[in-house]
Design an enzyme around this catalytic site. Structure first.
Site, mmCIF file in Angstrom:
data_model
loop_
_atom_site.group_PDB
_atom_site.id
_atom_site.type_symbol
_atom_site.label_atom_id
_atom_site.label_comp_id
_atom_site.label_asym_id
_atom_site.label_seq_id
_atom_site.Cartn_x
_atom_site.Cartn_y
_atom_site.Cartn_z
ATOM 1 C CG ASP A 76 -1.649 1.206 1.479
ATOM 2 O OD1 ASP A 76 -2.432 1.537 0.597
ATOM 3 O OD2 ASP A 76 -1.474 1.862 2.522
ATOM 4 C CG ASP A 124 -1.830 7.845 2.580
ATOM 5 O OD1 ASP A 124 -0.939 8.254 3.349
ATOM 6 O OD2 ASP A 124 -3.020 8.193 2.682
HETATM 7 P P1 B16 Z 1 -6.692 9.875 -4.293
HETATM 8 P P2 B16 Z 1 -3.614 4.161 -0.177
HETATM 9 C C1 B16 Z 1 -5.511 6.037 -0.331
HETATM 10 O O1 B16 Z 1 -4.188 5.640 -0.537
HETATM 11 C C2 B16 Z 1 -5.598 6.980 0.864
HETATM 12 O O2 B16 Z 1 -5.247 6.292 2.074
HETATM 13 C C3 B16 Z 1 -7.000 7.501 0.989
HETATM 14 O O3 B16 Z 1 -7.088 8.404 2.084
HETATM 15 C C4 B16 Z 1 -7.403 8.213 -0.314
HETATM 16 O O4 B16 Z 1 -8.737 8.690 -0.252
HETATM 17 C C5 B16 Z 1 -7.251 7.214 -1.476
HETATM 18 O O5 B16 Z 1 -5.922 6.728 -1.516
HETATM 19 C C6 B16 Z 1 -7.588 7.857 -2.817
HETATM 20 O O6 B16 Z 1 -6.627 8.836 -3.092
HETATM 21 O O7 B16 Z 1 -7.694 10.930 -3.935
HETATM 22 O O8 B16 Z 1 -5.270 10.401 -4.378
HETATM 23 O O9 B16 Z 1 -7.064 9.102 -5.540
HETATM 24 O O10 B16 Z 1 -3.538 4.090 1.318
HETATM 25 O O11 B16 Z 1 -4.569 3.138 -0.794
HETATM 26 O O12 B16 Z 1 -2.260 4.178 -0.837
HETATM 27 MG MG MG Z 2 -2.820 3.183 3.273
#
Ligand code: B16
Ligand code: MG
Length: 215
Positions: free
Chosen positions: A9, A11
């Protein structure tokens, strides 16, 4: 080696962009007069952009919003978020993370990203990690977000591996559920290190090298 592929993953595992998500959503929520705080922000971990907006709108008391208005709100949040992402540099990746990825690759393991984010490639470019992975499965190639297994199934396919050969490293409960739904081994780190559905619970990447059978 017990496992052939590791799917990370982004974030909350490789980088910490939740503070930027928070700042951008907060600005949007304030502009709409919606109450939003860091506790609510925690619920957005690993959740898609559209689902994140719905969680924030639970506190909205005005007239129902049209699909166009929601798209506009997401767009403005994303513009603010990308301005914050643009300030990231390679120093935003911890040394132990960068070095573990290198050691795993050198040991012959296949590495992928499995992120819900549509900004994953932009982030990886900012922190100079595009070349550290063999494949990227992200918000641009999925129709269902975690806890649905699609993002990890796609990552496994991109690596050419069977799910039984893959390990997912996740910080979100929804991500651990997605990994298990994909029939993969799940490693919980950060928030998810307290989740009983994780097959392994770790505090850092040194422990991950042990699971990989490297150190
Ligand atoms: P985006 P991950 C996720 O990343 C985030 O944890 C989440 O908070 C966010 O809403 C989602 O990506 C979508 O992100 O707006 O940049 O498309 O933890 O799956 O790497
Ligand atoms: Mg994450």
């Amino acid at each position: 080696m017990k496992y052939q592929g590791f799917i990370f993953d982004l974030d909350g595992v490789i980088v910490f962009t939740d503070k930027f998500h928070y700042q951008a959503w907060k600005k949007m929520a304030d502009g709409m007069g919606i109450y939003f705080d860091e506790v609510i922000n925690n619920r957005l971990r690993g959740v898609s952009r559209a689902e994140s907006l719905e969680i924030i709108l639970e506190r909205y008391e005005g007239e129902p919003l049209s699909a166009e208005k929601k798209a506009e709100l997401m767009e403005s949040k994303n513009t603010m978020y990308r301005e914050l992402l643009a300030t990231m540099t390679p120093a935003d990746v911890a040394d132990d993370v960068r070095s573990a990825l290198k050691k795993m690759r050198e040991a012959g393991l296949k590495l992928a990203i499995g992120s819900s984010s549509k900004n994953a490639k932009f982030i990886l470019e900012r922190v100079d990690l595009m070349d550290a992975f063999d494949a990227i499965s992200d918000g641009t190639n999925i129709t269902h977000s975690k806890p649905h297994p699609e993002v990890f199934q796609k990552a496994g396919e991109f690596l050419g591996l069977d799910s039984s050969q893959c390990v997912v490293v996740e910080d979100a409960y929804a991500g651990i559920d997605a990994a298990k739904a994909a029939h993969m081994t799940a490693v919980g780190i950060g928030d998810a290190s307290g989740y009983d559905k994780a097959d392994y619970k770790i505090q850092n990447f040194v422990e991950l090298l042990k699971i990989a059978g490297i150190e």
